[in-house]
Design a protein around this motif. Structure first.
Motif, PDB file in Angstrom:
ATOM      1  N   GLN A   1       0.854  -1.209   0.000  1.00  7.82           N
ATOM      2  CA  GLN A   1       0.000   0.000   0.000  1.00  7.82           C
ATOM      3  C   GLN A   1       0.884   1.251   0.000  1.00  7.82           C
ATOM      4  O   GLN A   1       0.624   2.230  -0.703  1.00  7.82           O
ATOM      5  N   GLY A   2       1.983   1.190   0.750  1.00  6.05           N
ATOM      6  CA  GLY A   2       2.900   2.353   0.812  1.00  6.05           C
ATOM      7  C   GLY A   2       3.532   2.623  -0.535  1.00  6.05           C
ATOM      8  O   GLY A   2       3.616   3.776  -0.974  1.00  6.05           O
ATOM      9  N   ALA A   3       3.920   1.561  -1.221  1.00 13.07           N
ATOM     10  CA  ALA A   3       4.566   1.726  -2.542  1.00 13.07           C
ATOM     11  C   ALA A   3       3.571   2.341  -3.525  1.00 13.07           C
ATOM     12  O   ALA A   3       3.889   3.287  -4.266  1.00 13.07           O
ATOM     13  N   LEU A   4       2.342   1.839  -3.512  1.00 12.21           N
ATOM     14  CA  LEU A   4       1.314   2.376  -4.422  1.00 12.21           C
ATOM     15  C   LEU A   4       1.002   3.835  -4.083  1.00 12.21           C
ATOM     16  O   LEU A   4       0.888   4.692  -4.967  1.00 12.21           O
ATOM     17  N   SER A   5       0.914   4.131  -2.781  1.00  7.46           N
ATOM     18  CA  SER A   5       0.598   5.514  -2.371  1.00  7.46           C
ATOM     19  C   SER A   5       1.701   6.465  -2.821  1.00  7.46           C
ATOM     20  O   SER A   5       1.434   7.570  -3.286  1.00  7.46           O
ATOM     21  N   SER A   6       2.949   5.985  -2.696  1.00  6.11           N
ATOM     22  CA  SER A   6       4.073   6.850  -3.093  1.00  6.11           C
ATOM     23  C   SER A   6       4.023   7.112  -4.597  1.00  6.11           C
ATOM     24  O   SER A   6       4.156   8.256  -5.046  1.00  6.11           O
ATOM     25  N   LEU A   7       3.746   6.080  -5.381  1.00  2.16           N
ATOM     26  CA  LEU A   7       3.662   6.267  -6.850  1.00  2.16           C
ATOM     27  C   LEU A   7       2.465   7.154  -7.200  1.00  2.16           C
ATOM     28  O   LEU A   7       2.539   8.016  -8.075  1.00  2.16           O
ATOM     29  N   ALA A   8       1.379   6.964  -6.445  1.00  3.42           N
ATOM     30  CA  ALA A   8       0.169   7.777  -6.726  1.00  3.42           C
ATOM     31  C   ALA A   8       0.432   9.235  -6.374  1.00  3.42           C
ATOM     32  O   ALA A   8      -0.033  10.151  -7.058  1.00  3.42           O
ATOM     33  N   SER A   9       1.251   9.446  -5.306  1.00  2.21           N
ATOM     34  CA  SER A   9       1.511  10.852  -4.910  1.00  2.21           C
ATOM     35  C   SER A   9       2.323  11.564  -5.992  1.00  2.21           C
ATOM     36  O   SER A   9       2.338  12.799  -6.032  1.00  2.21           O
ATOM     37  N   ARG A  10       2.987  10.787  -6.860  1.00  2.00           N
ATOM     38  CA  ARG A  10       3.716  11.404  -7.988  1.00  2.00           C
ATOM     39  C   ARG A  10       2.881  11.362  -9.256  1.00  2.00           C
ATOM     40  O   ARG A  10       3.366  11.637 -10.345  1.00  2.00           O
ATOM     41  N   SER A  11       1.618  10.946  -9.121  1.00  2.00           N
ATOM     42  CA  SER A  11       0.714  10.818 -10.295  1.00  2.00           C
ATOM     43  C   SER A  11       1.244   9.814 -11.316  1.00  2.00           C
ATOM     44  O   SER A  11       0.916   9.906 -12.496  1.00  2.00           O
ATOM     45  N   MET A  12       2.067   8.895 -10.881  1.00  2.00           N
ATOM     46  CA  MET A  12       2.599   7.885 -11.826  1.00  2.00           C
ATOM     47  C   MET A  12       1.596   6.753 -12.001  1.00  2.00           C
ATOM     48  O   MET A  12       1.563   6.077 -13.018  1.00  2.00           O
ATOM     49  N   VAL A  13       0.796   6.509 -10.953  1.00  2.00           N
ATOM     50  CA  VAL A  13      -0.268   5.500 -11.068  1.00  2.00           C
ATOM     51  C   VAL A  13      -1.519   6.051 -10.396  1.00  2.00           C
ATOM     52  O   VAL A  13      -1.461   7.017  -9.621  1.00  2.00           O
ATOM     53  N   LYS A  14      -2.623   5.409 -10.707  1.00  2.00           N
ATOM     54  CA  LYS A  14      -3.867   5.627  -9.953  1.00  2.00           C
ATOM     55  C   LYS A  14      -4.289   4.248  -9.463  1.00  2.00           C
ATOM     56  O   LYS A  14      -4.101   3.252 -10.181  1.00  2.00           O
ATOM     57  N   PHE A  15      -4.775   4.190  -8.233  1.00  2.00           N
ATOM     58  CA  PHE A  15      -5.145   2.849  -7.756  1.00  2.00           C
ATOM     59  C   PHE A  15      -6.312   2.908  -6.785  1.00  2.00           C
ATOM     60  O   PHE A  15      -6.564   3.949  -6.180  1.00  2.00           O
ATOM     61  N   ALA A  16      -6.999   1.800  -6.733  1.00  2.00           N
ATOM     62  CA  ALA A  16      -8.093   1.658  -5.765  1.00  2.00           C
ATOM     63  C   ALA A  16      -7.946   0.284  -5.135  1.00  2.00           C
ATOM     64  O   ALA A  16      -7.564  -0.682  -5.809  1.00  2.00           O
ATOM     65  N   SER A  17      -8.176   0.224  -3.822  1.00  2.00           N
ATOM     66  CA  SER A  17      -8.019  -1.091  -3.174  1.00  2.00           C
ATOM     67  C   SER A  17      -9.360  -1.824  -3.172  1.00  2.00           C
ATOM     68  O   SER A  17     -10.427  -1.219  -3.115  1.00  2.00           O
ATOM     69  N   ILE A  18      -9.271  -3.114  -3.302  1.00  2.00           N
ATOM     70  CA  ILE A  18     -10.476  -3.975  -3.326  1.00  2.00           C
ATOM     71  C   ILE A  18     -10.277  -5.096  -2.308  1.00  2.00           C
ATOM     72  O   ILE A  18      -9.264  -5.798  -2.346  1.00  2.00           O
ATOM     73  N   GLU A  19     -11.175  -5.200  -1.373  1.00  2.40           N
ATOM     74  CA  GLU A  19     -11.071  -6.270  -0.357  1.00  2.40           C
ATOM     75  C   GLU A  19     -12.177  -7.288  -0.591  1.00  2.40           C
ATOM     76  O   GLU A  19     -13.340  -6.931  -0.712  1.00  2.40           O
ATOM     77  N   VAL A  20     -11.800  -8.534  -0.764  1.00  2.00           N
ATOM     78  CA  VAL A  20     -12.795  -9.590  -0.990  1.00  2.00           C
ATOM     79  C   VAL A  20     -12.583 -10.710   0.029  1.00  2.00           C
ATOM     80  O   VAL A  20     -11.454 -11.150   0.255  1.00  2.00           O
ATOM     81  N   ASP A  21     -13.663 -11.118   0.648  1.00  2.00           N
ATOM     82  CA  ASP A  21     -13.558 -12.268   1.562  1.00  2.00           C
ATOM     83  C   ASP A  21     -13.449 -13.527   0.723  1.00  2.00           C
ATOM     84  O   ASP A  21     -14.121 -13.670  -0.298  1.00  2.00           O
ATOM     85  N   PHE A  22     -12.598 -14.439   1.130  1.00  2.00           N
ATOM     86  CA  PHE A  22     -12.583 -15.742   0.444  1.00  2.00           C
ATOM     87  C   PHE A  22     -12.430 -16.829   1.497  1.00  2.00           C
ATOM     88  O   PHE A  22     -12.085 -16.554   2.648  1.00  2.00           O
ATOM     89  N   TRP A  23     -12.730 -18.086   1.055  1.00  2.00           N
ATOM     90  CA  TRP A  23     -12.751 -19.192   2.001  1.00  2.00           C
ATOM     91  C   TRP A  23     -11.812 -20.290   1.531  1.00  2.00           C
ATOM     92  O   TRP A  23     -11.704 -20.558   0.331  1.00  2.00           O
TER      93      TRP A  23
END
Ligand code: FB9
Length: 492
Positions: free
Chosen positions: A33-55
């Motif tokens: 998450q930190g790596a993605l946030s850092s890249l997003a803060s430079r506008s190099m990527v855009k991202f959204a997190s998705i949480e899915v329960d699995f069994w």
């Protein structure tokens, strides 16, 4: 971090189409998450997190998928033998699965008991729903039937997991290399113009400041400060309370507490072993007056008429009330008598049984008011004004007894929350035997009142056990994070 960021950029650059999944299993989710946030803060990527329960399946469930459910395997064994399966043989044939299978086969109505045997209760072999559902979960990670999923979880056949994934797209500044960003614009850069060729990390105005750990005022001290401000606002001077050890003379005899009084017993008072006794007070006149007023009476009092013991008076105690402090201060006032108001808030010690709301020590709040020709009505009026400042109205006063005040009154106020009258303090007019012994003039009357600091604090913070407030069991998070206190808000 930089390597991970480059891996993310690399994955993005070669992803031919949307929804190409790249696994970063094994990477700490916070680091990812930190790596993605850092890249997003430079506008190099855009991202959204998705949480899915699995069994996932437990080993027992894997065995069911492989061999069938315990219940279907039991039915198979029962059906194999024409006259049924002996109950005693279930464990031999199926091991641990037998017992479990037996329970569910009965519950499903697949088998029934005849004598000491199990026989089939169905005309044809039913579907093995458990095995089928577990196969679905094994392949898809979930099951549409929430009720059945809950049942499998209850049977400890499935374990819930959380799949954290990110939908990542190229940002406006996407690149395969990470430009060094300056984080601090320096005066030198501005002066020599170097800033023009540099890239600066954009300010993140949404970033929360780093929590700064600092000290925290204990709730008792917060409430104590509220009381101090009320006393100051009403013209009181704070007394010095830094003497925890007093002689019996200052803690009891000067207050006209007789030497046989139960409050002076070992089960009520902490006596000091070493040193065993104090020096007599410097004021010999005072010492003589106290001696006489106890033994023979004085100032119009008939006294207690017992042989007053000097050694008993010099025994050292942990002060049982801050009224001992008030005595020192009033004795000093006698050097230059006149109207005065004093208060104290500090620890006192009593060798009493402890319970949910009482410990062997507590903080006493005490106020004393000296003025000419004061009456009991003045005391009642003052108490009304004092407690009104903390939002406590509708007081009631009940006759009480203190050795050092006459008359004395317990103070009550109506507690709407508890729907009853509660005792909120004690008060009275100090006796002439106390005041004239120290040399105060006859017409300079003094009245006093007292309450505890713990009681209002426990009420304020809605605590039921004093050990939530003081002592080694206190929750330090509560000490660090509790609301500021306003005494005049819904206290009682
Ligand atoms: O504090 C007490 N109760 C209380 C006080 C305040 C409050 O909320 C505030 C109004 C906003 C709610 C409750 N009490 C006195 C009453 C009871 O709790 C009692 O069970 C415990 N008492 C202590 C002594 O018990 C061993 C509280 C303590 C107490 C009692 C008497 C004095 C001081 C403290 C006194 C005195 C005095 C009298 C005359 C002259 C000088 C001092």
């Amino acid at each position: 971090m930089a390597e991970l960021q480059l891996a993310i950029l690399q994955a993005l650059s070669v992803a031919p189409i949307d929804d190409t999944a790249v696994s970063f299993a094994g990477v700490d989710p916070n680091v990812l998450q930190g790596a993605l946030s850092s890249l997003a803060s430079r506008s190099m990527v855009k991202f959204a997190s998705i949480e899915v329960d699995f069994w996932t399946l437990t080993p027992e469930a894997d065995e069911i998928v492989e061999k069938g459910s315990h219940e279907i395997r039991l039915l198979d064994e029962v059906t194999k033998s024409l006259d049924g399966l002996k109950l005693a043989d279930v464990g031999k044939v199926l091991g641990a699965a037998g017992k479990l299978g037996q329970l569910r086969a009965f519950k499903n109505g697949w088998v029934k008991k005849e004598g000491d045997k199990l026989v089939s209760n169905v005309s044809e072999k039913p579907a093995d729903a458990t095995a089928k559902d577990l196969k679905t979960i094994k392949t898809t990670g979930t099951l549409g039937d929430a009720k059945e999923l809950a049942e499998l979880r209850k049977r400890k056949l499935v374990i819930k997991g959380k799949l954290l994934s990110y939908k990542v797209e190229k940002g406006s500044e996407f690149a395969l290399e990470i430009k060094k960003l300056e984080t601090d614009l320096t005066p030198e850069m501005l002066l020599n113009g170097a800033w023009k060729d540099m890239s600066f990390k954009p300010y993140n105005f949404n970033a929360e400041g780093a929590p700064t750990r600092s000290g925290a005022l204990h709730p008792l001290n917060k409430v104590r400060e509220e009381f101090r401000q009320i006393f100051f606002a009403m013209g009181f001077t704070e007394m010095a309370t830094n003497k925890f050890v007093e002689s019996g003379f200052w803690n009891f005899d000067t207050l006209f507490v007789p030497q046989q009084h139960p409050a002076r017993d070992l089960q009520d008072t902490f006596y000091i072993k070493d040193p065993i006794k104090a020096d007599p007070p410097a004021d010999k006149e005072y010492w003589k007056n106290v001696h006489e007023v106890h033994e023979k009476g004085k100032y119009g009092s008939i006294g207690y008429r017992y042989p007053w013991n000097a050694d008993e008076s010099l025994r050292l105690v942990l002060r049982t009330h801050t009224t001992a402090v008030s005595t020192h201060v009033l004795h000093k006032l006698a050097e230059n008598p006149g109207p005065a108001r004093f208060f104290s808030i500090d620890r006192v010690f009593r060798n009493e049984a402890v319970d949910a709301t009482h410990l062997a020590e507590f903080h006493q709040i005490e106020g004393v008011i000296a003025d000419y020709d004061l009456t009991l009505g003045d005391l009642i009026g003052f108490m009304d004004r004092f407690f009104k400042r903390m939002g406590v109205n509708k007081l009631r006063f009940k006759p009480a007894y203190n050795p050092y005040t006459e008359p004395s009154m317990e103070i009550f106020s109506w507690h709407a929350g508890l729907n009853k009258w509660i005792e909120i303090g004690n008060s009275g007019m100090f006796r002439p035997e106390m005041l004239e012994s120290m040399g105060l003039p006859k017409d300079l009357r003094v009245h006093g009142f007292g309450l505890s600091l713990e009681r209002p604090t426990m009420i304020k913070y809605k605590l039921s056990n004093i050990r939530e407030l003081v002592g080694h069991k206190v929750n330090l998070d509560f000490i660090e994070n509790n609301p500021a206190v306003r005494l005049d808000e819904d206290l009682v």
